[in-house]
Write a protein that holds these residues in place. Structure first.
Motif, PDB file in Angstrom:
ATOM      1  N   THR A   9      -9.930 -52.509   1.608  1.00  0.00           N
ATOM      2  CA  THR A   9      -8.970 -53.109   0.707  1.00  0.00           C
ATOM      3  C   THR A   9      -7.569 -52.983   1.272  1.00  0.00           C
ATOM      4  O   THR A   9      -7.151 -51.914   1.706  1.00  0.00           O
ATOM      5  CB  THR A   9      -9.025 -52.428  -0.674  1.00  0.00           C
ATOM      6  OG1 THR A   9     -10.366 -52.483  -1.159  1.00  0.00           O
ATOM      7  CG2 THR A   9      -8.110 -53.120  -1.650  1.00  0.00           C
ATOM      8  N   VAL A  10      -6.838 -54.099   1.252  1.00  0.00           N
ATOM      9  CA  VAL A  10      -5.463 -54.107   1.757  1.00  0.00           C
ATOM     10  C   VAL A  10      -4.517 -53.967   0.578  1.00  0.00           C
ATOM     11  O   VAL A  10      -4.553 -54.771  -0.355  1.00  0.00           O
ATOM     12  CB  VAL A  10      -5.180 -55.407   2.534  1.00  0.00           C
ATOM     13  CG1 VAL A  10      -3.724 -55.448   2.975  1.00  0.00           C
ATOM     14  CG2 VAL A  10      -6.110 -55.527   3.726  1.00  0.00           C
ATOM     15  N   ARG A  11      -3.674 -52.946   0.613  1.00  0.00           N
ATOM     16  CA  ARG A  11      -2.679 -52.736  -0.440  1.00  0.00           C
ATOM     17  C   ARG A  11      -1.366 -52.309   0.197  1.00  0.00           C
ATOM     18  O   ARG A  11      -1.347 -51.376   0.993  1.00  0.00           O
ATOM     19  CB  ARG A  11      -3.112 -51.625  -1.401  1.00  0.00           C
ATOM     20  CG  ARG A  11      -4.366 -51.889  -2.210  1.00  0.00           C
ATOM     21  CD  ARG A  11      -4.576 -50.753  -3.196  1.00  0.00           C
ATOM     22  NE  ARG A  11      -5.812 -50.889  -3.951  1.00  0.00           N
ATOM     23  CZ  ARG A  11      -6.974 -50.401  -3.559  1.00  0.00           C
ATOM     24  NH1 ARG A  11      -7.054 -49.733  -2.420  1.00  0.00           N
ATOM     25  NH2 ARG A  11      -8.057 -50.557  -4.294  1.00  0.00           N
ATOM     26  N   PRO A  12      -0.271 -52.962  -0.148  1.00  0.00           N
ATOM     27  CA  PRO A  12       1.028 -52.453   0.319  1.00  0.00           C
ATOM     28  C   PRO A  12       1.323 -51.115  -0.333  1.00  0.00           C
ATOM     29  O   PRO A  12       1.230 -50.989  -1.565  1.00  0.00           O
ATOM     30  CB  PRO A  12       2.019 -53.533  -0.137  1.00  0.00           C
ATOM     31  CG  PRO A  12       1.198 -54.722  -0.483  1.00  0.00           C
ATOM     32  CD  PRO A  12      -0.136 -54.204  -0.919  1.00  0.00           C
ATOM     33  N   GLU A 247       7.848 -60.410  14.313  1.00  0.00           N
ATOM     34  CA  GLU A 247       7.246 -60.565  15.639  1.00  0.00           C
ATOM     35  C   GLU A 247       5.768 -60.170  15.621  1.00  0.00           C
ATOM     36  O   GLU A 247       4.925 -60.828  16.231  1.00  0.00           O
ATOM     37  CB  GLU A 247       8.000 -59.716  16.666  1.00  0.00           C
ATOM     38  CG  GLU A 247       9.465 -60.073  16.827  1.00  0.00           C
ATOM     39  CD  GLU A 247      10.351 -59.414  15.777  1.00  0.00           C
ATOM     40  OE1 GLU A 247       9.823 -58.684  14.889  1.00  0.00           O
ATOM     41  OE2 GLU A 247      11.567 -59.657  15.821  1.00  0.00           O
ATOM     42  N   ALA A 248       5.461 -59.094  14.900  1.00  0.00           N
ATOM     43  CA  ALA A 248       4.079 -58.638  14.819  1.00  0.00           C
ATOM     44  C   ALA A 248       3.220 -59.647  14.058  1.00  0.00           C
ATOM     45  O   ALA A 248       2.059 -59.886  14.412  1.00  0.00           O
ATOM     46  CB  ALA A 248       4.020 -57.275  14.130  1.00  0.00           C
ATOM     47  N   LEU A 249       3.798 -60.269  13.026  1.00  0.00           N
ATOM     48  CA  LEU A 249       3.060 -61.278  12.275  1.00  0.00           C
ATOM     49  C   LEU A 249       2.766 -62.503  13.129  1.00  0.00           C
ATOM     50  O   LEU A 249       1.665 -63.056  13.086  1.00  0.00           O
ATOM     51  CB  LEU A 249       3.864 -61.697  11.043  1.00  0.00           C
ATOM     52  CG  LEU A 249       3.659 -60.874   9.783  1.00  0.00           C
ATOM     53  CD1 LEU A 249       4.604 -61.338   8.685  1.00  0.00           C
ATOM     54  CD2 LEU A 249       2.224 -60.958   9.303  1.00  0.00           C
ATOM     55  N   GLU A 250       3.753 -62.928  13.902  1.00  0.00           N
ATOM     56  CA  GLU A 250       3.555 -64.079  14.780  1.00  0.00           C
ATOM     57  C   GLU A 250       2.443 -63.801  15.784  1.00  0.00           C
ATOM     58  O   GLU A 250       1.560 -64.645  16.024  1.00  0.00           O
ATOM     59  CB  GLU A 250       4.857 -64.407  15.503  1.00  0.00           C
ATOM     60  CG  GLU A 250       4.771 -65.627  16.407  1.00  0.00           C
ATOM     61  CD  GLU A 250       6.080 -65.935  17.097  1.00  0.00           C
ATOM     62  OE1 GLU A 250       6.094 -66.842  17.962  1.00  0.00           O
ATOM     63  OE2 GLU A 250       7.103 -65.283  16.780  1.00  0.00           O
ATOM     64  N   GLU A 251       2.463 -62.617  16.369  1.00  0.00           N
ATOM     65  CA  GLU A 251       1.426 -62.243  17.326  1.00  0.00           C
ATOM     66  C   GLU A 251       0.057 -62.165  16.648  1.00  0.00           C
ATOM     67  O   GLU A 251      -0.952 -62.604  17.211  1.00  0.00           O
ATOM     68  CB  GLU A 251       1.767 -60.894  17.963  1.00  0.00           C
ATOM     69  CG  GLU A 251       0.746 -60.431  18.992  1.00  0.00           C
ATOM     70  CD  GLU A 251       1.083 -59.081  19.588  1.00  0.00           C
ATOM     71  OE1 GLU A 251       0.323 -58.608  20.446  1.00  0.00           O
ATOM     72  OE2 GLU A 251       2.108 -58.480  19.181  1.00  0.00           O
ATOM     73  N   ALA A 252       0.017 -61.622  15.422  1.00  0.00           N
ATOM     74  CA  ALA A 252      -1.247 -61.518  14.695  1.00  0.00           C
ATOM     75  C   ALA A 252      -1.844 -62.892  14.435  1.00  0.00           C
ATOM     76  O   ALA A 252      -3.057 -63.105  14.600  1.00  0.00           O
ATOM     77  CB  ALA A 252      -1.022 -60.771  13.376  1.00  0.00           C
ATOM     78  N   ALA A 292       1.095 -59.132   4.591  1.00  0.00           N
ATOM     79  CA  ALA A 292       2.292 -59.962   4.450  1.00  0.00           C
ATOM     80  C   ALA A 292       2.131 -60.974   3.320  1.00  0.00           C
ATOM     81  O   ALA A 292       3.079 -61.243   2.571  1.00  0.00           O
ATOM     82  CB  ALA A 292       2.582 -60.677   5.766  1.00  0.00           C
ATOM     83  N   GLU A 293       0.942 -61.532   3.187  1.00  0.00           N
ATOM     84  CA  GLU A 293       0.704 -62.525   2.131  1.00  0.00           C
ATOM     85  C   GLU A 293       0.794 -61.895   0.746  1.00  0.00           C
ATOM     86  O   GLU A 293       1.331 -62.498  -0.192  1.00  0.00           O
ATOM     87  CB  GLU A 293      -0.666 -63.173   2.334  1.00  0.00           C
ATOM     88  CG  GLU A 293      -0.711 -64.105   3.550  1.00  0.00           C
ATOM     89  CD  GLU A 293      -2.101 -64.646   3.819  1.00  0.00           C
ATOM     90  OE1 GLU A 293      -3.068 -64.144   3.185  1.00  0.00           O
ATOM     91  OE2 GLU A 293      -2.226 -65.553   4.657  1.00  0.00           O
ATOM     92  N   ILE A 294       0.279 -60.667   0.599  1.00  0.00           N
ATOM     93  CA  ILE A 294       0.372 -59.974  -0.682  1.00  0.00           C
ATOM     94  C   ILE A 294       1.832 -59.702  -1.039  1.00  0.00           C
ATOM     95  O   ILE A 294       2.269 -59.909  -2.182  1.00  0.00           O
ATOM     96  CB  ILE A 294      -0.422 -58.659  -0.644  1.00  0.00           C
ATOM     97  CG1 ILE A 294      -1.909 -58.935  -0.515  1.00  0.00           C
ATOM     98  CG2 ILE A 294      -0.140 -57.817  -1.890  1.00  0.00           C
ATOM     99  CD1 ILE A 294      -2.745 -57.713  -0.240  1.00  0.00           C
ATOM    100  N   ILE A 295       2.602 -59.264  -0.049  1.00  0.00           N
ATOM    101  CA  ILE A 295       4.025 -58.980  -0.278  1.00  0.00           C
ATOM    102  C   ILE A 295       4.772 -60.258  -0.649  1.00  0.00           C
ATOM    103  O   ILE A 295       5.580 -60.273  -1.587  1.00  0.00           O
ATOM    104  CB  ILE A 295       4.638 -58.319   0.969  1.00  0.00           C
ATOM    105  CG1 ILE A 295       4.042 -56.925   1.175  1.00  0.00           C
ATOM    106  CG2 ILE A 295       6.156 -58.233   0.848  1.00  0.00           C
ATOM    107  CD1 ILE A 295       4.386 -56.298   2.513  1.00  0.00           C
ATOM    108  N   ASP A 296       4.501 -61.348   0.066  1.00  0.00           N
ATOM    109  CA  ASP A 296       5.165 -62.623  -0.223  1.00  0.00           C
ATOM    110  C   ASP A 296       4.796 -63.146  -1.607  1.00  0.00           C
ATOM    111  O   ASP A 296       5.643 -63.687  -2.327  1.00  0.00           O
ATOM    112  CB  ASP A 296       4.804 -63.663   0.841  1.00  0.00           C
ATOM    113  CG  ASP A 296       5.454 -63.386   2.184  1.00  0.00           C
ATOM    114  OD1 ASP A 296       6.422 -62.595   2.208  1.00  0.00           O
ATOM    115  OD2 ASP A 296       5.012 -63.955   3.203  1.00  0.00           O
ATOM    116  N   GLN A 297       3.533 -62.978  -1.981  1.00  0.00           N
ATOM    117  CA  GLN A 297       3.084 -63.447  -3.287  1.00  0.00           C
ATOM    118  C   GLN A 297       3.779 -62.692  -4.408  1.00  0.00           C
ATOM    119  O   GLN A 297       4.216 -63.270  -5.404  1.00  0.00           O
ATOM    120  CB  GLN A 297       1.572 -63.301  -3.415  1.00  0.00           C
ATOM    121  CG  GLN A 297       1.018 -63.776  -4.761  1.00  0.00           C
ATOM    122  CD  GLN A 297      -0.493 -63.613  -4.854  1.00  0.00           C
ATOM    123  OE1 GLN A 297      -1.154 -63.257  -3.888  1.00  0.00           O
ATOM    124  NE2 GLN A 297      -1.042 -63.854  -6.027  1.00  0.00           N
TER     125      GLN A 297
END
Length: 303
Positions: A9-12, A247-252, A292-297
């Motif tokens: 499970t991914v949680r910030p 930068e890490a997101l772009e690479e991912a 990142a998507e959870i944080i943006d949401q």
């Protein structure tokens, strides 16, 4: 070790604000704050003669003020005491995301509470978190993680407590935490070995936000998932430091796209833009993008 011991499970958990359960004014402000989670404290920050009042505050808060999208953690006193037993009973009525145990020093500290939760028929969603804040806790961190991290034990995260560790080791507080770093890394390593998240300790001077930001950057570089906070002014710096970098997101995203190509199916290693990338990096990339998507949401929902 079986795979089901590990949580996917991914949680910030960038910012976990600690709030004394006795402080009604602080509790009232929580709904408007942008922290990833709240640690409701029934332990050190609550005087013995107001413990009952603090428990009552929590029961009312959880009934009237749901914190949608954020984790709720209740730190209790040791369950070997009558105070801790009453804390646990009240905490279970609140049904938080996790129960945070202080001064965990050996696997039995987790196992004993796990048995109490089972006897109380607590939902499986209620996890146990462990404060690692004593010399024995640091020395036994791997054993605590290994022998306690099972489905029955519910162990989900370590939280570092440096104030008690400094007191017991006589290591003075200094900006770069130089002589504490080996112990911090030992806790991170133990947590990662057994699939636990790990949260960095509080920074006591909430007025010096530059020093706090530097400590967040140090914690991120050491591999922590986030930081325990003592003041709302610290939330923004923690959220920035422990969020996925651009930068890490772009690479991912590039890694995910490269392995999704038809010619990459069945390959464990590929060449992407002059770099050799292994398939094992895909799961890491997917986790970063999901975070990142959870944080943006959540950010979009607040606007």
């Amino acid at each position: 070790m079986a795979d089901f011991y590990f949580s996917n499970t991914v949680r910030p958990r960038r910012s976990l604000l600690s709030v004394p359960a006795i402080n009604l004014r602080a509790l009232a402000k929580l709904k408007a704050l942008d922290c990833d989670g709240v640690i409701f404290d029934l332990e050190d920050s609550v005087a013995p003669d107001v413990k009952d009042e603090a428990r009552g505050n929590l029961l009312t808060f959880f009934k009237e003020t749901p914190l949608a999208g954020r984790e709720t953690i209740i730190r209790i006193n040791p369950t070997s005491t009558n105070v801790g037993q009453r804390d646990l009973k009240a905490a279970l009525e609140c049904a938080p995301s996790a129960i945070l145990l202080p001064k965990v020093e050996q696997p039995s500290h987790i196992q004993d509470v796990a048995e109490l939760l089972a006897e109380a028929d607590a939902p499986e969603t209620v996890k146990i978190w462990a404060m690692i804040e004593t010399p024995k806790g640091v020395l036994n961190a791997a054993a605590i993680a290994e022998s306690s991290h099972t489905q029955a034990a519910r162990l989900g995260a370590f939280v570092v407590g440096l104030n008690d560790l400094r007191k017991e080791t006589r290591v003075p507080a200094e900006a770069r935490r130089t002589y504490l770093v080996p112990w911090l890394m030992q806790i991170v390593l133990a947590a990662r070995a057994y699939g636990l998240d790990v949260i960095d300790s509080v920074s006591n001077d909430f007025r010096d936000l530059d020093a706090f930001a530097a400590e967040c950057e140090q914690g991120r570089a050491m591999g922590f998932d986030g930081k325990m906070l003592i003041h709302p002014a610290q939330i923004d710096a923690a959220n920035r430091a422990f969020a996925p970098a651009d930068e890490a997101l772009e690479e991912a995203r590039e890694i995910i796209a490269a392995f999704a190509k038809p010619e990459s199916v069945g390959l464990n290693v590929i060449n992407s833009n002059g770099r050799m990338i292994e398939r094992l990096h895909v799961s890491q990339a997917e986790r970063l993008v999901a975070m990142a998507e959870i944080i943006d949401q959540r950010k979009a929902e607040k606007e």
